[in-house]
Every structure is written in structure tokens, then in C-alpha cells.
Design an enzyme around this catalytic site. Structure first.
Site, PDB file in Angstrom:
ATOM      1  N   ASP A 317       0.871  -1.162   0.000  1.00 13.66           N
ATOM      2  CA  ASP A 317       0.000   0.000   0.000  1.00 13.66           C
ATOM      3  C   ASP A 317       0.918   1.224   0.000  1.00 13.66           C
ATOM      4  O   ASP A 317       2.077   1.116   0.416  1.00 13.66           O
ATOM      5  CB  ASP A 317      -0.885  -0.033   1.250  1.00 13.66           C
ATOM      6  N   ASP A 533      -1.248  -0.778   6.172  1.00 13.51           N
ATOM      7  CA  ASP A 533      -1.276  -0.206   7.520  1.00 13.51           C
ATOM      8  C   ASP A 533      -2.256  -0.929   8.427  1.00 13.51           C
ATOM      9  O   ASP A 533      -2.377  -0.598   9.600  1.00 13.51           O
ATOM     10  CB  ASP A 533      -1.582   1.294   7.491  1.00 13.51           C
ATOM     11  N   ASP A 537      -7.003  -1.843   4.956  1.00  8.72           N
ATOM     12  CA  ASP A 537      -6.613  -2.888   4.010  1.00  8.72           C
ATOM     13  C   ASP A 537      -6.911  -4.297   4.512  1.00  8.72           C
ATOM     14  O   ASP A 537      -6.298  -5.257   4.055  1.00  8.72           O
ATOM     15  CB  ASP A 537      -5.108  -2.766   3.703  1.00  8.72           C
TER      16      ASP A 537
END
Length: 641
Positions: A317, A533, A537
Site C-alpha cells: 500500500d 497499515d 486494508d
């Protein structure tokens, strides 16, 4: 530090060894040597036959206790009492050694995870009261004195101090905290006195979640561990049947001596004991988990440790993982007649009443560059927020064009517009071609002309470039970035970092689909990790072969959704995780090949009458000790190896 159980065993084995030596000295047909040998046997292993009987009653017949009991009783039956005692003595020495090694591995994690607080000092009605941490409610204020563990997550409302977070993050450098900053349970207060307002109940706190994670890690076994478990279930009954055939077939079919073949069968049983594998393989993985924990890398099971060693693709990410998630002014392009400092000053006035991250970054940039310029919020006459566009602010100011003052220096009112391209278009001010590719463009105008443009961008984490190089060195073939930001921003960051693929403008569901596509292209036997994180997600963390959450020290969602939690914000820890995994798996393979190879060789020699029970003792105890010594190496990882 030895346990009471280990100390008692050492006394038993010492007595057994003395009695065995006494029996050997008096050996020669005298009844005393038999008495000494039997006493030695009982001192060393009286509990082994008892354990075998207890396990048989519970349906667990073919274990090492059963094998040792049958082998030593058989040796006694054919008159080889001395060797029966030696087998039991050395077997117990091996068990003592393995018990010590397991406790040492467990202690490495126990010490690391010795973060469970014993109490909390709560301030109630002006008085300090010491209570159990789970009795404290959200919103209550706790007092943390120097040397005490932080018992609950919260926010500092009074005081400042340094916190030792080594048990959580693996980092030895203390963290400075002051009023308004968060503290997490499990860290240790070093010097100052802190008053902290509790934000989470104990059961939801960082320390409780970490302890639960570590306690459950051993339940998720690697493929190699599952293989050894299945192998032992099939292997042990087979060798018992073979030993029985070795004892009965030659005397019955070939007229061989019963004592010779029973002796060989007993030796066969001794060497066939699968202790080396059953102990050393789980111990290796346990050591690997401990080594990872010491680096601030928590893994939910040895299966994930094993998967980390086979990474082919790592998907990141962007925000909060590769970047800090904190915006900064990276470029400032003033229009002719304005300086960079003047542009930042105007932008700071325009964003003065906003707490948006972009506004905060503008005000921070002004503070760093203002020099002797004083900021006066009273000069702002009115503020209008234009939804989806930006801000319209009236500022009382002297002529700010940078030319000589007009109108005798009297004050004027500036109509300041600050916002996106849509805001400029609405005023009829063209800005085409000035859109920032690597960030967000913030335009300033006075309603008639463009005054300048600021570029606001997220900043790359300090150790990300080195982390990506480390992943390449470890053989990770494909580095990918997925982001919800627009494609141009993602590609600019990806190009800067040298990533293989970048996909932008993705919703959480889109990220899952991209990971699905990447998994299809991952080679057989290799794995894919997603690094995020842990907050937004969760779906894609769960879908990857290995979900890795960054900054898990303060994120409940990270601990819940991920398979591996990096307890600080350093992507380079992933490289450490890979190295620990590969070292651990390598040790496991060495032990499997070594143990099986030596045992097969000694089994053949014993069956052919070319090796005695002493060789069988080495084939069991000696191999176990060497395999355990090798397994302990998994604990010894140091960063940079």
C-alpha cells in the site's frame, strides 16, 4: 536459569551414573552388580514405563516412552542389564537437554513478552488507588511512575518522559512523550511521572492483543512440522513391527539364537526413536519466532514464518506504508513579483482556520521559512469555505506585490482564493499544464491573476529505498504498489522507488482483485505478501499468502487482520523477517536430512549385527543432541547477518 524439575533430574541422573559405575566396577557374577544396575535404572528412568502405561490407557501407544520401555526391558530379559541402564540414562540426558533447550527458546519470547502489567495506579477522587489493569475504565486517569510498565493505552494529559518500547518494537532507542501524545501498554516509563487518560479497556489494549498473538502462534504449524507429526504417526508403528519381526523371524525360521536377535531388536527400537525430529523441528520454528519477535516482528504462526522464506512478490500500500502519511510542501512556484516566502505567508493565512492535513502542511512550511515575519491572525477579516474547491479569505494587508508601496502605505483588503484547479477555473484563471504529477497542487489567486502554486505531497519513509534494495537482494522478483491515490501520483512515487508495477485509483475491493491477479502469476511454491497499515486494508491483508501490517503498535485492525505485524514503521524489518525465515527453514531441512540419514544407517548396521546398542544410543541420543544444538541457532539472528 534451570527449573526445579531440571535440577531434580540432574540429581537423579548423577545418582544413576554413580550407581552405574559402581555396578561396572563390581561386575563379575556378584549379586551386588545386579542390585546397583537395577537401582541405577530406576533412578534414571522409573517414570518412563509409568508414562508409557499412562499413554497406552489414553490410546497413545507408539511413542518414545513405549519404545524405550520395550527396548530396555528386552535388554534386561537377555541379560544385557548394563546396556539397558546406559540406554535409559543417556535417553534421559537427551530429554534433559531438549527440555532445557525448549525452555530457553520459550524464555526468549517470555522475556521479550514480559510486558503484562501487574497493576495500574488510578487517580480517583483525588486519591491514588492501585488496582488490576482490567478494573480501569475508559476515560479514567492513571499515574505511571518511573520504572513502571504502562498498563493501558492512553493519552498523556500531564508530564513528559522517555518510554522503553524495546519489547514492542525491537528498538533500543527510547521514545520521548509529552502532553497530548499517545502511549501504549507494554512499554516501560524510564524517568518522568505521567498522568495518562485511558482510551482502551485492558482486553482491547496493545499488550493484551500482543500476548494473545504470541500465545496462539504455536497452534499454526508450518508444513514441515505437520509433515513430522504425520511421519511419526506412521513411522513408529512400522519400526515396532520391524523390530518384532527381527526378534522372532530368525530364531523361528532360521534357528538363530533368541538372545542375539532379541538384543538386535532392542537396539533397533532404541535407534528408531524419532526424538531428534519430533523435538528439533518444532524447536527450530519456535526459535525462529523468538528471533523475529526480538526484532519487533510478530508472526501468528510458524506457517507464516515458512511462507516468508518463499516470497516472490511483495505488494505495498502507498500511504502509511511506503510513505509517512504526512503531507509536506515539496514545491513552491510564486508568480512574478512574489517571493517564495510571501507565497507561503499568503497560503498560511488562507489555511489558518483549517485543520485538514494539507492545511497543516502549509502552515508548517510557513513556520519553517518565515524568518522574522510575524503571523497575525487578526488580519483575517472573513473566511468562506467553497465545498470541493477551496477557501476564499479576506486579508487586511499592505500592498503585497513586492513593488514600491502605493497609496501611502495604507492598508488594503486582499481577496485571496486558495484551492484546486476547479477554483481557479471558476475565476477564469487558466492553470492548465501546472497540475502536479507527484502530489496535490494548491493554487493561490487574488481573483484576477494567479499568485503562485504549491505542491503538497506525501513523503517517502526514510528506510524504504534500502528496504526495497534488501528485498531485491533476497530474491523477491516483483515489487508492486497499490494505492487509492490517482494514477499519476502513484506512478511518480513508484518511478522514484524503482517499483515494477504501480496501480492507482483503487478502492479496497479493487486492491483485492489486483492481488488475485498477481497470485495467479506467482510461481508454484512461491508466495505473495501484501504490506499495509492494517486499518483500511483488512480484505487484501487477509487474501494475500502473507498479510503484513506496518505500525501495529497502535493499530487494533493490524493485529486482527494481518499474519505478520511489524511493530514499528520500518519496512526494512520485512527483510529481517525473510532472512530469519530462510535461516530457520534451512536449519529444519538440515535436521531432517541429518536425523533420518544417520538413523537409517544405524538401523541397517544394527539389523545386520554390525553395531551394538551403544551405537544405537548414539543414533538416538547423540543425533537428538546435535539436532537440538543446531535448532538453537535459529534464536541467534542479528540484524545485518
Amino acid at each position: 536459569m534451570m527449573t526445579k524439575k531440571q535440577k531434580k533430574m540432574i540429581i537423579r541422573l548423577t545418582v544413576s551414573a554413580v550407581l552405574l559405575v559402581g555396578g561396572i566396577i563390581t561386575e563379575g557374577g556378584h549379586p551386588l552388580d545386579w542390585i546397583l544396575f537395577l537401582a541405577s535404572y530406576l533412578a534414571a528412568g522409573y517414570d518412563i514405563p509409568l508414562k508409557a502405561l499412562r499413554n497406552i490407557r489414553h490410546g497413545q501407544v507408539f511413542d518414545e516412552n513405549f519404545l524405550m520401555t520395550v527396548a530396555t526391558f528386552g535388554a534386561i530379559a537377555v541379560g544385557e542389564l548394563e546396556e539397558a541402564v546406559a540406554v535409559m540414562l543417556f535417553y534421559q540426558v537427551g530429554e534433559l537437554f531438549s527440555d532445557y533447550a525448549v525452555n530457553r527458546s520459550r524464555k526468549s519470547i517470555t522475556n521479550l513478552m514480559d510486558i503484562n502489567p501487574d497493576y495500574a495506579n488510578v487517580l480517583r477522587e483525588g486519591h491514588e488507588e492501585q488496582v488490576e489493569p482490567d478494573e480501569v475504565e475508559i476515560g479514567e486517569v492513571i499515574l505511571i511512575k518511573p520504572g513502571e510498565k504502562v498498563p493501558l493505552d492512553g493519552v498523556v494529559i500531564k508530564g513528559s518522559s522517555s518510554l522503553d518500547t524495546k519489547a514492542l518494537t525491537g528498538e533500543s532507542i527510547p521514545v520521548e512523550v509529552t502532553e497530548g501524545e499517545s502511549v501504549v501498554s507494554g512499554s516501560i516509563n524510564i524517568n518522568g511521572v505521567l498522568e495518562v487518560q485511558v482510551t482502551k479497556l485492558f482486553d482491547d489494549s496493545t499488550v493484551a492483543r500482543i500476548l494473545e498473538l504470541v500465545e496462539n502462534a504455536s497452534s499454526r504449524k508450518a508444513k514441515a512440522e505437520n509433515f513430522i507429526t504425520r511421519f511419526a504417526r506412521v513411522y513408529t508403528p512400522i519400526v515396532v513391527i520391524l523390530a518384532l519381526a527381527l526378534a522372532l523371524a530368525p530364531p523361528l525360521l532360521l534357528g538363530g539364537s533368541w538372545s542375539v536377535w532379541v538384543y538386535r531388536a532392542c537396539s533397533f527400537l532404541v535407534v528408531s526413536c524419532p526424538c531428534a525430529l519430533v523435538i528439533s523441528v518444532p524447536l527450530s520454528f519456535f526459535g525462529g519466532l523468538g528471533a523475529a519477535s526480538r526484532q519487533g516482528i510478530l508472526m501468528k504462526g510458524s506457517n507464516y514464518l515458512e511462507a516468508m522464506g518463499n516470497l516472490d512478490t511483495v505488494v505495498f500500500d502507498k500511504t502509511g506504508t511506503l510513505t509517512t502519511g504526512r503531507f509536506q510542501v515539496t514545491e513552491a512556484e510564486p508568480a512574478p513579483g512574489y517571493s517564495r516566502e510571501q507565497l507561503l505567508e499568503l497560503a498560511a493565512y488562507g489555511e489558518y482556520h483549517s485543520n485538514h492535513p494539507i492545511a497543516l502542511s502549509v502552515k508548517e512550511a510557513f513556520e519553517k521559512n518565515r524568518g522574522e515575519t510575524e503571523f497575525d491572525g487578526e488580519r483575517i477579516l472573513s473566511v468562506e469555505e467553497i465545498a470541493g474547491h477551496g477557501m476564499h479569505v479576506q486579508i487586511r494587508t499592505e500592498n503585497q506585490t513586492g513593488t514600491e508601496k502605493e497609496n501611502g502605505g495604507r492598508e488594503e483588503v486582499m481577496e485571496l482564493y486558495i484551492g484546486n484547479e476547479k477554483l481557479m477555473t471558476a475565476q477564469g484563471i487558466p492553470v492548465s499544464g501546472q497540475m502536479a504529477a507527484a502530489g496535490t497542487a494548491l493554487y493561490l489567486s487574488d481573483g484576477k491573476k494567479l499568485l503562485g502554486v504549491l505542491v503538497i505531497a506525501d513523503t517517502v519513509r526514510e528506510d524504504v529505498p534500502e528496504a526495497l534494495k534488501g528485498l531485491r537482494r533476497e530474491g523477491v522478483r516483483n515489487l508492486v504498489m497499490l494505492t487509492g491515490d490517482r494514477e499519476s501520483v502513484g506512478k511518480a512515487v513508484g518511478e522514484k522507488l524503482g517499483l515494477d508495477q504501480v496501480y492507482g485509483g483503487l478502492l479496497p475491493g479493487d486492491k483485492v482483485q489486483k492481488v488475485e491477479d498477481l497470485l495467479k502469476n506467482t510461481p508454484e511454491g512461491r508466495t505473495l505478501a501484501f504490506v499495509g497499515d492494517g486499518i483500511n486494508d483488512a480484505p487484501v491483508l487477509a487474501r494475500a499468502d502473507v498479510g503484513i501490517a506496518m505500525g501495529g503498535i497502535g493499530s487494533d485492525a493490524a493485529v486482527e487482520a494481518a499474519d505478520v505485524v511489524i511493530m514499528n514503521d520500518e519496512p526494512s524489518k520485512i527483510v529481517d523477517g525473510i532472512r530469519i525465515a530462510r535461516k530457520t527453514v534451512g536449519i529444519v531441512r538440515q535436521n531432517i536430512v541429518f536425523a533420518i540419514g544417520v538413523k537409517v544407517l544405524v538401523l541397517v548396521l544394527v539389523a545386520c549385527g554390525m553395531a551394538s546398542m551403544w551405537a544405537a544410543v548414539f543414533g538416538d541420543v547423540g543425533v537428538s543432541v546435535l539436532a537440538i544444538l543446531n535448532a538453537i541457532r535459529a534464536l541467534g539472528y542479528k540484524r545485518g547477518e
